[in-house]
Design an enzyme around this catalytic site. Structure first.
Site, PDB file in Angstrom:
ATOM      1  N   ASP A   1     111.151   8.472  -2.370  1.00 45.48           N
ATOM      2  CA  ASP A   1     110.442   7.285  -2.841  1.00 45.48           C
ATOM      3  C   ASP A   1     109.816   6.510  -1.673  1.00 45.48           C
ATOM      4  O   ASP A   1     110.283   6.598  -0.541  1.00 45.48           O
ATOM      5  CB  ASP A   1     111.451   6.387  -3.589  1.00 45.48           C
ATOM      6  CG  ASP A   1     110.757   5.436  -4.542  1.00 45.48           C
ATOM      7  OD1 ASP A   1     109.535   5.578  -4.758  1.00 45.48           O
ATOM      8  OD2 ASP A   1     111.435   4.531  -5.059  1.00 45.48           O
TER       9      ASP A   1
ATOM     10  N   ASN B   1     106.370   9.606 -13.922  1.00 40.65           N
ATOM     11  CA  ASN B   1     105.182   9.520 -13.036  1.00 40.65           C
ATOM     12  C   ASN B   1     104.032  10.311 -13.629  1.00 40.65           C
ATOM     13  O   ASN B   1     102.883   9.863 -13.654  1.00 40.65           O
ATOM     14  CB  ASN B   1     105.452  10.140 -11.652  1.00 40.65           C
ATOM     15  CG  ASN B   1     106.425   9.352 -10.803  1.00 40.65           C
ATOM     16  OD1 ASN B   1     107.063   9.906  -9.931  1.00 40.65           O
ATOM     17  ND2 ASN B   1     106.543   8.054 -11.049  1.00 40.65           N
TER      18      ASN B   1
HETATM   19  C1  FPP Z   1     107.385   8.211  -6.068  1.00 43.30           C
HETATM   20  O1  FPP Z   1     107.192   7.153  -5.195  1.00 43.30           O
HETATM   21  C2  FPP Z   1     107.086   9.536  -5.475  1.00 43.30           C
HETATM   22  C3  FPP Z   1     106.214  10.423  -5.993  1.00 43.30           C
HETATM   23  C4  FPP Z   1     105.458  10.143  -7.234  1.00 43.30           C
HETATM   24  C5  FPP Z   1     105.878  11.714  -5.391  1.00 43.30           C
HETATM   25  C6  FPP Z   1     106.505  12.172  -4.113  1.00 43.30           C
HETATM   26  C7  FPP Z   1     105.581  13.180  -3.588  1.00 43.30           C
HETATM   27  C8  FPP Z   1     105.466  13.557  -2.326  1.00 43.30           C
HETATM   28  C9  FPP Z   1     106.359  13.083  -1.258  1.00 43.30           C
HETATM   29  C10 FPP Z   1     104.362  14.475  -1.978  1.00 43.30           C
HETATM   30  C11 FPP Z   1     104.741  15.741  -1.378  1.00 43.30           C
HETATM   31  C12 FPP Z   1     105.159  16.783  -2.292  1.00 43.30           C
HETATM   32  C13 FPP Z   1     104.469  17.878  -2.624  1.00 43.30           C
HETATM   33  C14 FPP Z   1     105.235  19.056  -3.046  1.00 43.30           C
HETATM   34  C15 FPP Z   1     103.031  17.979  -2.618  1.00 43.30           C
HETATM   35  P1  FPP Z   1     105.834   6.535  -4.729  1.00 43.30           P
HETATM   36  O2  FPP Z   1     105.328   7.395  -3.678  1.00 43.30           O
HETATM   37  O3  FPP Z   1     104.995   6.301  -5.912  1.00 43.30           O
HETATM   38  O4  FPP Z   1     106.238   5.242  -3.983  1.00 43.30           O
HETATM   39  P2  FPP Z   1     106.043   3.680  -4.219  1.00 43.30           P
HETATM   40  O5  FPP Z   1     107.177   3.360  -5.165  1.00 43.30           O
HETATM   41  O6  FPP Z   1     106.222   3.122  -2.879  1.00 43.30           O
HETATM   42  O7  FPP Z   1     104.687   3.381  -4.806  1.00 43.30           O
END
Ligand code: FPP
Length: 256
Positions: free
Chosen positions: A17, A65
């Site tokens: 995250d 998501n």
């Molecule tokens: C949620 O937090 C995380 C995701 C929706 C995706 C995580 C994806 C990756 C790390 C990309 C790499 C993976 C691959 C296999 C391509 P957020 O990033 O939306 O965080 P926030 O809560 O800070 O907005």
């Protein structure tokens, strides 16, 4: 090596995250956060392999998501996933890592599915470590799917309806998304939220949890080692009362 082999958790699961927050704090587009998140994913995967971890599971995209994020963000994540799956083939092969997935990928674009299929097939014989990506994954959905499959087996006579008391935890686990998966010993969540967010709810019943404020793109090897330091100091009691003499006798404070 800082840790002895028996101290290393066999299975570590990660909730990656904070990619969006990482980007926002630098006035970058969210996409840049995901790109850096993918770099972090590679760094942590190879370090887990070096440490002797047997299985890793990464929450790369939750069902929530997938359904709720803007289409352009999902479309970017799909492109990134495809690039990642192609680019990381050498890393997987050099490190003897087998790639696998859990989650409902049936609606993913066909070029992403092709890349996934190819990487899975290529790495299928690797036995050093499993790298499992949870993609459009939700634990409640996984449990409902398992219940449905189990009921279908009862209906079709593969399980005896007069012996439902034989449906044990082991029998049920075989219906989950990856029956080979061992329960995670440690679940690590970055970006400071204290919840599981529908991730491996059945499998993490007895997992140790480690939550750090570091955002996933900033999650470095030293942060993983900090989590492992804490993990090796914890008593894993699985609901039992542990008397200190038996723990001293067994010579370690973990894995009771
Ligand atoms: C949620 O937090 C995380 C995701 C929706 C995706 C995580 C994806 C990756 C790390 C990309 C790499 C993976 C691959 C296999 C391509 P957020 O990033 O939306 O965080 P926030 O809560 O800070 O907005």
């Amino acid at each position: 090596m800082k840790f002895s082999p028996e101290q290393i958790p066999a299975h570590i699961a990660f909730i990656m995250d904070g990619n969006g927050r990482w980007a926002r704090s630098r006035s970058f587009l969210r996409q840049r956060g995901y790109e850096e998140g993918a770099v972090s994913l590679r760094r942590i995967t190879t370090h887990c392999r070096e440490l002797g971890v047997r299985e890793t599971t990464f929450f790369a995209l939750s069902t929530e998501n997938y359904l709720r994020r803007p289409r352009r963000e999902i479309s970017f994540l799909m492109k990134l996933l495809k690039t990642y799956l192609v680019k990381e083939r050498a890393m997987l092969m050099d490190n003897n890592i087998r790639l696998t997935t859990i989650g409902d990928i049936s609606s993913f674009p066909s070029d992403v599915l092709d890349a996934l299929h190819e990487t899975r097939t290529l790495s299928a014989g690797n036995d050093g470590m499993v790298m499992r990506l949870a993609l459009n994954y939700g634990s409640r959905q996984e449990i409902i799917n398992a219940v449905r499959a189990l009921c279908a087996d009862v209906r079709e006579g593969r399980l005896d309806p007069d012996r439902i008391e034989d449906i044990s935890e082991d029998v049920f686990s075989a219906y989950l998304a990856d029956p080979q998966m061992k329960d995670p010993d440690l679940v690590i969540r970055t970006a400071g939220e204290y919840r599981l967010s529908n991730f491996l709810l059945w499998q993490s019943s007895y997992s140790e949890l480690w939550i750090t404020d570091e955002l996933w793109p900033d999650f470095e090897v030293e942060h993983l080692e900090e989590a492992l330091d804490a993990y090796v100091r914890r008593d894993r009691k699985y609901g039992a009362v542990v008397d200190s003499t038996s723990r001293e006798a067994s010579g370690n404070s973990g894995g009771i």
